[in-house]
Scaffold this motif. Structure first.
Motif, PDB file in Angstrom:
ATOM      1  N   UNK A 210       0.832  -1.206   0.000  1.00 58.24           N
ATOM      2  CA  UNK A 210       0.000   0.000   0.000  1.00 58.24           C
ATOM      3  C   UNK A 210       0.865   1.254   0.000  1.00 58.24           C
ATOM      4  N   UNK A 211       1.904   1.237   0.828  1.00 59.08           N
ATOM      5  CA  UNK A 211       2.787   2.403   0.930  1.00 59.08           C
ATOM      6  C   UNK A 211       3.525   2.654  -0.378  1.00 59.08           C
ATOM      7  N   UNK A 212       4.134   1.582  -0.950  1.00 59.20           N
ATOM      8  CA  UNK A 212       4.938   1.790  -2.161  1.00 59.20           C
ATOM      9  C   UNK A 212       4.087   1.946  -3.420  1.00 59.20           C
ATOM     10  N   UNK A 213       2.775   1.925  -3.238  1.00 58.01           N
ATOM     11  CA  UNK A 213       1.871   2.167  -4.372  1.00 58.01           C
ATOM     12  C   UNK A 213       1.181   3.523  -4.243  1.00 58.01           C
ATOM     13  N   UNK A 214       0.524   3.756  -3.123  1.00 65.70           N
ATOM     14  CA  UNK A 214      -0.282   4.968  -2.970  1.00 65.70           C
ATOM     15  C   UNK A 214       0.556   6.226  -2.732  1.00 65.70           C
ATOM     16  N   UNK A 215       1.665   6.096  -2.019  1.00 70.40           N
ATOM     17  CA  UNK A 215       2.510   7.268  -1.764  1.00 70.40           C
ATOM     18  C   UNK A 215       3.139   7.791  -3.068  1.00 70.40           C
ATOM     19  N   UNK A 216       3.773   6.921  -3.886  1.00 69.90           N
ATOM     20  CA  UNK A 216       4.290   7.419  -5.171  1.00 69.90           C
ATOM     21  C   UNK A 216       3.183   7.963  -6.080  1.00 69.90           C
ATOM     22  N   UNK A 217       2.007   7.325  -6.022  1.00 69.67           N
ATOM     23  CA  UNK A 217       0.897   7.794  -6.863  1.00 69.67           C
ATOM     24  C   UNK A 217       0.491   9.214  -6.457  1.00 69.67           C
ATOM     25  N   UNK A 218       0.427   9.469  -5.161  1.00 66.50           N
ATOM     26  CA  UNK A 218       0.093  10.813  -4.680  1.00 66.50           C
ATOM     27  C   UNK A 218       1.178  11.810  -5.070  1.00 66.50           C
ATOM     28  N   UNK A 219       2.443  11.405  -4.943  1.00 69.04           N
ATOM     29  CA  UNK A 219       3.553  12.293  -5.306  1.00 69.04           C
ATOM     30  C   UNK A 219       3.523  12.627  -6.792  1.00 69.04           C
ATOM     31  N   UNK A 220       3.128  11.674  -7.598  1.00 65.10           N
ATOM     32  CA  UNK A 220       3.066  11.907  -9.045  1.00 65.10           C
ATOM     33  C   UNK A 220       2.006  12.938  -9.411  1.00 65.10           C
ATOM     34  N   UNK A 221       0.960  13.032  -8.631  1.00 68.16           N
ATOM     35  CA  UNK A 221      -0.052  14.063  -8.879  1.00 68.16           C
ATOM     36  C   UNK A 221       0.567  15.450  -8.722  1.00 68.16           C
ATOM     37  N   UNK A 222       1.374  15.611  -7.696  1.00 76.77           N
ATOM     38  CA  UNK A 222       2.060  16.895  -7.497  1.00 76.77           C
ATOM     39  C   UNK A 222       3.016  17.174  -8.661  1.00 76.77           C
TER      40      UNK A 222
END
Length: 352
Positions: free
Chosen positions: A38-50
């Protein structure tokens, strides 16, 4: 080794109870691995939005690869959602349902409705008499020949690669998933409404951060790429050379589990983004195995390694498959219809 040979080997080496023992070793969820995924999927996904938002002020050519990368993480998010739907991701049912809902909102998929539809898919995959829910529209050669001109046109349109892998995926995730089926129960219908509400809240939050126009453009682009990739994965997993289809009286769940799904051997980076879903033959045999255990199961059990894989290049042949030929027991293209017509004309002239 062919799938028929694998079936024979399975039947000779292990009984049904033995198969349960084999897969049971890999059905145990790991809370640590689940949380890390969950961490290595959702955190990078959120960062990519920025990063996508910032890139728009620099160059669209910088935004495009970021959109593709974000789509990869969204596909991985959907696999987590998928495992939660099977109850395999966490040991706790509440944790599966909670994170299933959250990842469902992120991936625009109603959790309980999708879970019900997908359960039907698992229970009927490869059964010619139970097509129509959670599968790719597939007609037999005879059904196609007996169809009206309008139905043939609709079928050809639906199976057109541009429609199937570009138009249909976007339509499915952005629009069709926003409405419940008539046959759905109250819980499934309500899951659609709650997911829609979650999407509105998520959209409002991201619009407040980036502006609504930027949000709509980026969200639509990421969904389009991810949905197309996801539909392609599903298509190749069930439309490949050697696939299994039977009428209900001859259909068998265990046989279908191993033969109705491909082993899609992807490059490691694509395997990671797709959450090991390429081991689909193992997944259908035991949906209770979480995605992070599929590779381990495949590597440890020799019988799975005898299944001939479908490679990335080899999977392109699936573009040519259009119909199921019950006589030849294989998928064929439209060129097979032309050969049949020529054969019938020749037979007709010979009979005069």
């Amino acid at each position: 080794m062919s799938y028929a040979a694998v079936k024979t080997k399975v039947e000779s080496q292990a009984s049904a109870s033995a198969w349960k023992e084999i897969v049971a070793k890999y059905q145990k969820p790991s809370r640590g691995r689940a949380i890390w995924q969950l961490v290595n999927t959702l955190v990078p996904y959120a960062a990519l939005w920025y990063l996508m938002d910032r890139s728009l002020s620099i160059s669209y050519w910088l935004t495009v690869p970021l959109v593709i990368l974000a789509a990869g993480f969204l596909v991985r998010t959907f696999i987590i959602f998928h495992d939660c739907g099977h109850g395999s991701y966490f040991k706790s049912r509440r944790a599966n349902d909670t994170w299933g809902y959250i990842t469902g909102v992120v991936s625009f998929s109603p959790y309980y409705l999708w879970r019900w539809e997908h359960a039907v898919h698992h229970a009927s995959s490869g059964d010619l008499d139970r097509r129509g829910m959670g599968d790719v529209w597939t007609l037999t050669v005879q059904e196609y020949l007996e169809s009206s001109r309008w139905r043939r046109f609709a079928y050809r349109l639906a199976r057109n690669p541009i429609v199937m892998f570009v138009v249909a995926p976007v339509t499915l995730f952005l629009f069709i998933h926003r409405w419940p089926f008539k046959r759905a129960s109250r819980r499934e219908r309500h899951s659609v409404y709650w997911t829609n509400l979650g999407i509105l809240v998520m959209g409002a939050g991201l619009s407040a951060m980036f502006g609504w126009k930027v949000y709509v453009i980026l969200q639509a682009a990421v969904i389009a790429v991810a949905a197309s990739a996801g539909v392609w994965l599903f298509y190749v997993q069930h439309q490949f050379e050697g696939v299994y289809w039977e009428r209900s009286e001859d259909w068998d769940y265990a046989t279908a589990a191993l033969q109705v799904c491909s082993f899609y051997k992807l490059p490691k980076i694509l395997q990671w983004f797709s959450g090991n879903i390429g081991f689909h033959h193992i997944h259908h045999l035991s949906p209770s195995i979480p995605n992070y255990n599929l590779q381990k199961c495949h590597d440890a059990e020799p019988i799975f390694q005898t299944v001939k894989p479908v490679t990335l290049v080899g999977s392109l042949k699936s573009f040519t498959f259009r119909l199921w030929d019950e006589q030849r027991r294989r998928l064929v293209g439209y060129s097979h219809l032309r050969a049949l017509r020529r054969q019938r004309r020749h037979t007709g002239r010979s009979g005069r």
